[in-house]
Motif scaffolding. Structure first.
Motif, PDB file in Angstrom:
ATOM      1  N   GLN A 510       0.780  -1.215   0.277  1.00  0.00           N
ATOM      2  CA  GLN A 510      -0.366  -0.105   0.338  1.00  0.00           C
ATOM      3  C   GLN A 510       0.849   1.087  -0.119  1.00  0.00           C
ATOM      4  O   GLN A 510       1.847   0.908   0.489  1.00  0.00           O
ATOM      5  CB  GLN A 510      -0.964  -0.186   1.855  1.00  0.00           C
ATOM      6  CG  GLN A 510      -1.655   1.178   1.162  1.00  0.00           C
ATOM      7  CD  GLN A 510      -2.772   1.240   2.053  1.00  0.00           C
ATOM      8  OE1 GLN A 510      -2.228   0.697   3.865  1.00  0.00           O
ATOM      9  NE2 GLN A 510      -3.337   2.377   2.517  1.00  0.00           N
ATOM     10  N   ILE A 511       1.004   2.080  -1.004  1.00  0.00           N
ATOM     11  CA  ILE A 511       1.346   3.470  -0.864  1.00  0.00           C
ATOM     12  C   ILE A 511       0.278   4.342  -0.108  1.00  0.00           C
ATOM     13  O   ILE A 511      -0.507   4.921  -0.350  1.00  0.00           O
ATOM     14  CB  ILE A 511       1.568   4.457  -2.420  1.00  0.00           C
ATOM     15  CG1 ILE A 511       2.480   3.042  -3.045  1.00  0.00           C
ATOM     16  CG2 ILE A 511       2.251   5.883  -2.446  1.00  0.00           C
ATOM     17  CD1 ILE A 511       1.730   3.342  -4.178  1.00  0.00           C
ATOM     18  N   VAL A 512       1.325   4.861   1.348  1.00  0.00           N
ATOM     19  CA  VAL A 512       0.444   5.775   2.169  1.00  0.00           C
ATOM     20  C   VAL A 512       1.275   6.489   3.014  1.00  0.00           C
ATOM     21  O   VAL A 512       2.685   6.098   3.266  1.00  0.00           O
ATOM     22  CB  VAL A 512      -0.630   4.722   2.449  1.00  0.00           C
ATOM     23  CG1 VAL A 512       0.357   3.877   3.438  1.00  0.00           C
ATOM     24  CG2 VAL A 512      -1.356   5.803   3.855  1.00  0.00           C
ATOM     25  N   ASP A 513       0.930   7.965   3.216  1.00  0.00           N
ATOM     26  CA  ASP A 513       1.313   8.674   4.436  1.00  0.00           C
ATOM     27  C   ASP A 513       1.816   7.957   5.909  1.00  0.00           C
ATOM     28  O   ASP A 513       0.953   8.522   5.815  1.00  0.00           O
ATOM     29  CB  ASP A 513       1.551  10.026   3.497  1.00  0.00           C
ATOM     30  CG  ASP A 513       2.591  11.243   4.668  1.00  0.00           C
ATOM     31  OD1 ASP A 513       3.095  10.302   5.517  1.00  0.00           O
ATOM     32  OD2 ASP A 513       2.327  11.898   5.003  1.00  0.00           O
ATOM     33  N   VAL A 514       2.440   7.111   6.246  1.00  0.00           N
ATOM     34  CA  VAL A 514       2.019   6.750   7.082  1.00  0.00           C
ATOM     35  C   VAL A 514       2.780   7.364   8.566  1.00  0.00           C
ATOM     36  O   VAL A 514       1.895   7.734   9.294  1.00  0.00           O
ATOM     37  CB  VAL A 514       3.248   5.119   7.378  1.00  0.00           C
ATOM     38  CG1 VAL A 514       3.271   4.570   9.022  1.00  0.00           C
ATOM     39  CG2 VAL A 514       2.933   4.386   6.189  1.00  0.00           C
ATOM     40  N   ASP A 515       3.825   8.299   8.295  1.00  0.00           N
ATOM     41  CA  ASP A 515       4.670   9.657   9.199  1.00  0.00           C
ATOM     42  C   ASP A 515       4.028  10.346   9.069  1.00  0.00           C
ATOM     43  O   ASP A 515       4.029  11.847  10.017  1.00  0.00           O
ATOM     44  CB  ASP A 515       5.853   8.703   9.364  1.00  0.00           C
ATOM     45  CG  ASP A 515       6.577   9.926   8.108  1.00  0.00           C
ATOM     46  OD1 ASP A 515       5.855   9.598   7.402  1.00  0.00           O
ATOM     47  OD2 ASP A 515       7.408   9.625   8.658  1.00  0.00           O
ATOM     48  N   PRO A 520       5.089   9.766   0.603  1.00  0.00           N
ATOM     49  CA  PRO A 520       4.302   8.629   0.466  1.00  0.00           C
ATOM     50  C   PRO A 520       4.595   7.671   1.074  1.00  0.00           C
ATOM     51  O   PRO A 520       6.008   7.691   0.339  1.00  0.00           O
ATOM     52  CB  PRO A 520       3.675   8.437  -1.111  1.00  0.00           C
ATOM     53  CG  PRO A 520       4.591   9.384  -1.679  1.00  0.00           C
ATOM     54  CD  PRO A 520       5.211  10.554  -1.165  1.00  0.00           C
ATOM     55  N   ASP A 521       4.885   6.665   1.956  1.00  0.00           N
ATOM     56  CA  ASP A 521       5.004   5.668   2.027  1.00  0.00           C
ATOM     57  C   ASP A 521       5.011   4.237   1.887  1.00  0.00           C
ATOM     58  O   ASP A 521       3.955   4.231   1.356  1.00  0.00           O
ATOM     59  CB  ASP A 521       5.174   5.542   4.136  1.00  0.00           C
ATOM     60  CG  ASP A 521       5.987   7.043   4.623  1.00  0.00           C
ATOM     61  OD1 ASP A 521       7.364   7.470   4.309  1.00  0.00           O
ATOM     62  OD2 ASP A 521       5.084   8.091   5.382  1.00  0.00           O
ATOM     63  N   LEU A 522       5.627   3.384   2.247  1.00  0.00           N
ATOM     64  CA  LEU A 522       5.027   2.075   1.875  1.00  0.00           C
ATOM     65  C   LEU A 522       5.190   1.250   2.929  1.00  0.00           C
ATOM     66  O   LEU A 522       5.961   1.202   4.284  1.00  0.00           O
ATOM     67  CB  LEU A 522       5.692   1.666   0.903  1.00  0.00           C
ATOM     68  CG  LEU A 522       6.407   2.233  -0.604  1.00  0.00           C
ATOM     69  CD1 LEU A 522       7.906   1.189  -0.386  1.00  0.00           C
ATOM     70  CD2 LEU A 522       5.501   2.636  -0.934  1.00  0.00           C
ATOM     71  N   LEU A 523       3.869   0.276   2.944  1.00  0.00           N
ATOM     72  CA  LEU A 523       2.950  -1.184   3.872  1.00  0.00           C
ATOM     73  C   LEU A 523       3.245  -2.013   3.139  1.00  0.00           C
ATOM     74  O   LEU A 523       2.502  -1.702   2.175  1.00  0.00           O
ATOM     75  CB  LEU A 523       2.179  -0.660   4.971  1.00  0.00           C
ATOM     76  CG  LEU A 523       2.293   0.679   5.639  1.00  0.00           C
ATOM     77  CD1 LEU A 523       0.557   0.924   6.008  1.00  0.00           C
ATOM     78  CD2 LEU A 523       3.012   0.870   6.630  1.00  0.00           C
ATOM     79  N   ILE A 524       3.612  -2.545   3.416  1.00  0.00           N
ATOM     80  CA  ILE A 524       3.543  -4.131   2.597  1.00  0.00           C
ATOM     81  C   ILE A 524       3.777  -5.741   3.920  1.00  0.00           C
ATOM     82  O   ILE A 524       4.159  -5.806   4.571  1.00  0.00           O
ATOM     83  CB  ILE A 524       4.917  -4.906   1.610  1.00  0.00           C
ATOM     84  CG1 ILE A 524       5.568  -3.366   1.167  1.00  0.00           C
ATOM     85  CG2 ILE A 524       4.819  -5.526   0.857  1.00  0.00           C
ATOM     86  CD1 ILE A 524       7.015  -3.556   0.221  1.00  0.00           C
TER      87      ILE A 524
END
Length: 744
Positions: A510-515, A520-524
């Motif tokens: 998933q491409i999402v701004d985690v912090d 855009p960050d990544l969750l996998i």
């Protein structure tokens, strides 16, 4: 009796007791987070024709039986999707004479116990209601159908393992796990007998039910091994050839056997009108069905002819691989038809895998005529195996379309083709409607990835969405969108094995701004059940990621059960108050919801709730597709189908309002880690209390009592996985209280 009303369905649901999955089916005042209902009414078309079962979830290796689910006197359809963890799908029959017309109704699915490998429904006690015969290790378990107008559909376990009398004494009635036996009245005496291949898969054993002989009725399941070589034939040791007139003797203690591969399906049915059962056999290594004609009698069966291209009067079965046949009336003409499907998940055809043969003969002498190779399946969204859907506006018209990745479409043994399917939203902003456009969107099949699991996001801050695709090898691949602003997306592969990221196996990105740093960050997610967080250390136009995760156990989340695999699939979004929440799909079909994420990226998140989605390997994503300010979730399952969940209160909402807390109970600590204490605060004199603990499947995990001379019980829960559980406290006088328990 007519179709069940909503009020009746609610009453029936309440009576299902511990077999019902409780999460998200109870009012907001009890469980407040997962207020989700299926959005099955959203229309879907293919070439202008509606898919009436679009959101039913797909088929791979379906097994079919008939059963009256809603008490209207019409036989509905039960389907078990074969796998180690079988998935149940239920369809209500709305057909009239000589028509096939089912609608998917997931309401009844929760009534069925957990099953695996195979399940056949047949009425063993002659009450007109189909009971469950299902696989357990090396044998058969049986559940009685206790449907009533007050309780609705309900099953009670009769035995966890059928036994049979043999010349050597009582033994397990053996059925090899890959096999499907035949459960029918072989000798026409009124009770159900069982045919199953022996332990080496060469001879068919006949287990006669002695209930009629012993009691004059069919209430019992008392079996005797009457013949170790029923029909006097044997199956060839190296293929599915049949040797007729085998010289094996009836009831010999140990007929000559030799090793052979395990794996056969059996269907015993009278195909010639002579009142004796013929046999249809499928084999694990072959694509055809073999018919054996029985020239004997009900007490002395003997096979006299072989048809290896059954049904030979029409298009014969040619179904990769290991076909299984099921005999039931699906078109409401009072004649039983033939359905055929592959019995070998993961190595068999996974689309066009439900062949329908209409009975154009009679009930006494059926003749089967080929109708279709996609019975019901042709009315579903079905992308083969391992569906991974996401919402994405591919044509920049302001409406969210659906792109579905997959593990693959079956080509041949161990070979699958992975693609993206595209469904365009041609409805309105308030009322979405989807139309199938193509099954190889952006031509990703040309790259021969093993698995295509998409995520969309603007990685380079150019105003359009790029594509990141995970695969089964644990890698991700970047496709940059080079289209002009406002034009349909055009993707080019710009980052194969992007940044060297490798999460092991089955990368679900998933491409999402985690912090929340506006990058855009990544969750996998990945096969073992954890989630990897990769922080974007680049700029707004030049993203950069380390090949090693910033946090390889994000949120301390692990959705893998006690063994095996987890197949996590993350979707992070914002909750109603703007804080981050995280949905995680899992192999077991449970959707988890976590919070306590912001300012806690290196800590453990709090599990809020969970919901069993009646699928395997559920992969989740979301977006607001109807402009109501609330996100809809879309999830895929391993059978190849997808479904949409929207905000709403389920029709079962009155369940706990009809079951108000009637016992004053304190449960502590909650959340709990090692032990759970249950205290009845004002126990009724001389009254005992029953404590039932169930998991998110509704499976009973613990059954304890608080006797009338004590009021506290301590449960050890340290061995239970993290998650949501339901505690039900009942008194002898019928009072009940339920408590949600969180195990951390």
């Amino acid at each position: 009796m007519g179709m069940m009303s909503n009020d009746s369905r609610i009453t029936h649901f309440a009576a299902l007791n511990i077999t019902i999955l409780f999460i998200a089916l109870i009012p907001a005042k009890v469980f407040s987070q997962l207020q989700l209902v299926r959005a099955d009414s959203i229309p879907v078309t293919v070439s202008g024709k509606p898919l009436n079962l679009a959101w039913a979830g797909g088929f791979n290796s379906p097994q079919f039986s008939e059963i009256d689910l809603d008490g209207d006197g019409v036989k509905d359809l039960f389907v078990l999707e074969r796998n180690f963890n079988g998935i149940v799908k239920t369809f209500i029959n709305e057909g009239t004479n000589d028509s096939v017309d089912y609608h998917h109704d997931s309401f009844y699915q929760a009534a069925f116990p957990p099953m695996r490998n195979w399940a056949l429904l047949a009425d063993y006690n002659c009450d007109g209601k189909e009971d469950i015969f299902t696989s357990v290790p090396f044998g058969i378990a049986v559940y009685r159908n206790d449907f009533s107008n007050s309780t609705g559909i309900k099953f009670t376990k009769v035995t966890g393992l059928l036994r049979t009398s043999t010349p050597q004494g009582e033994d397990i009635l053996y059925v090899s796990p890959p096999d499907i036996p035949s459960i029918t009245d072989i000798d026409n005496d009124g009770d159900l007998d069982i045919l199953a291949f022996d332990i080496l898969g060469k001879y068919v054993e006949y287990h006669k039910n002695q209930s009629i002989e012993n009691n004059g009725n069919c209430d019992e399941l008392v079996f005797e091994l009457k013949n170790r070589c029923w029909g006097y034939f044997s199956e060839n040791e190296t293929n599915n050839g049949i040797n007729l007139f085998d010289t094996c003797a009836e009831n010999v203690p140990d007929p000559e056997k030799s090793g052979r591969h395990a794996g056969s399906t059996l269907l015993a049915v009278d195909l010639t009108g002579n009142q004796v059962k013929d046999l249809v056999i499928g084999d694990i290594a072959h694509d055809n069905l073999v018919k054996l004609t029985n020239g004997g009698t009900t007490t002395s069966s003997g096979m006299v002819a072989v048809d290896s291209v059954f049904p030979s009067n029409t298009i014969p079965v040619d179904l990769t691989t290991f076909p299984a046949a099921f005999y039931l009336d699906v078109n409401n003409d009072q004649l039983k038809d033939l359905l055929v499907s592959p019995n070998n998940p993961n190595t068999s055809v996974n689309t066009h895998s439900a062949w329908y043969y209409k009975n154009t003969g009679t009930q006494d002498a059926p003749e089967f005529t080929y109708q279709a190779d996609d019975f019901l399946q042709g009315q579903m969204i079905d992308v083969g195996e391992g569906a991974k859907p996401v919402f994405f506006d591919y044509d920049s018209d302001g409406k969210q379309d659906i792109v579905i990745g997959n593990f693959g479409y079956f080509i041949e043994s161990a070979t699958f083709q992975s693609k993206l399917a595209l469904y365009r939203n041609n409805g309105t902003n308030a009322m979405p409607s989807f139309e199938f456009i193509e099954d190889d969107y952006s031509g990703l099949s040309a790259f021969n990835f093993k698995g295509v699991y998409p995520a969309f996001g603007d990685l380079d801050n150019d105003g359009d969405q790029d594509l990141l695709s995970g695969d089964e090898e644990g890698n991700i691949h970047l496709f940059t969108n080079i289209a002009e602003q406002g034009q349909p997306a055009i993707f080019v592969l710009s980052g194969p094995n992007y940044k060297g990221i490798d999460v092991g196996q089955t990368a679900m990105p998933q491409i999402v701004d985690v912090d929340r740093d506006e990058l855009p960050d990544l969750l996998i997610g990945e096969r073992s059940g954890t989630i990897k967080y990769f922080k974007n250390t680049g700029s707004d136009t030049e993203p950069d990621f380390s090949s090693s995760p910033t946090n390889d156990l994000f949120g301390e989340i692990d959705v893998m059960p006690e063994c095996c695999t987890g197949y996590s699939s993350p979707y992070m979004t914002k909750g109603s108050v703007g804080s981050s929440i995280l949905y995680v799909g899992s192999e077991k079909g449970i959707l988890y919801l976590f919070n306590d994420i912001d300012d806690n990226l290196n800590g453990g998140f709090s599990i809020v709730d969970s919901l069993f989605l009646h699928g395997l390997n559920v992969n989740v994503s979301g977006s607001d597709i109807n402009s109501d300010g609330k996100e809809e979730l879309v999830y895929g399952e391993y059978a190849g189908g997808i479904a949409i969940l929207k905000s709403g209160i389920p029709v079962f909402i009155d369940v706990t309002e009809r079951m108000e807390a009637q016992i004053d109970v304190t449960v502590f600590p909650n959340p709990a880690t090692d032990q759970l204490n249950i205290r009845v605060n004002e126990p009724v004199e001389n009254t005992d209390y029953t404590i039932l603990l169930t998991n998110a499947y509704g499976q009973l995990l613990m059954n304890r009592n608080i006797s009338h001379d004590e009021n506290v019980l301590t449960l050890r829960i340290s061995n239970y996985p993290k998650g949501i559980y339901l505690l039900r406290i009942s008194s002898e006088n019928g009072q009940t209280t339920m408590k949600k328990i969180v195990v951390r």
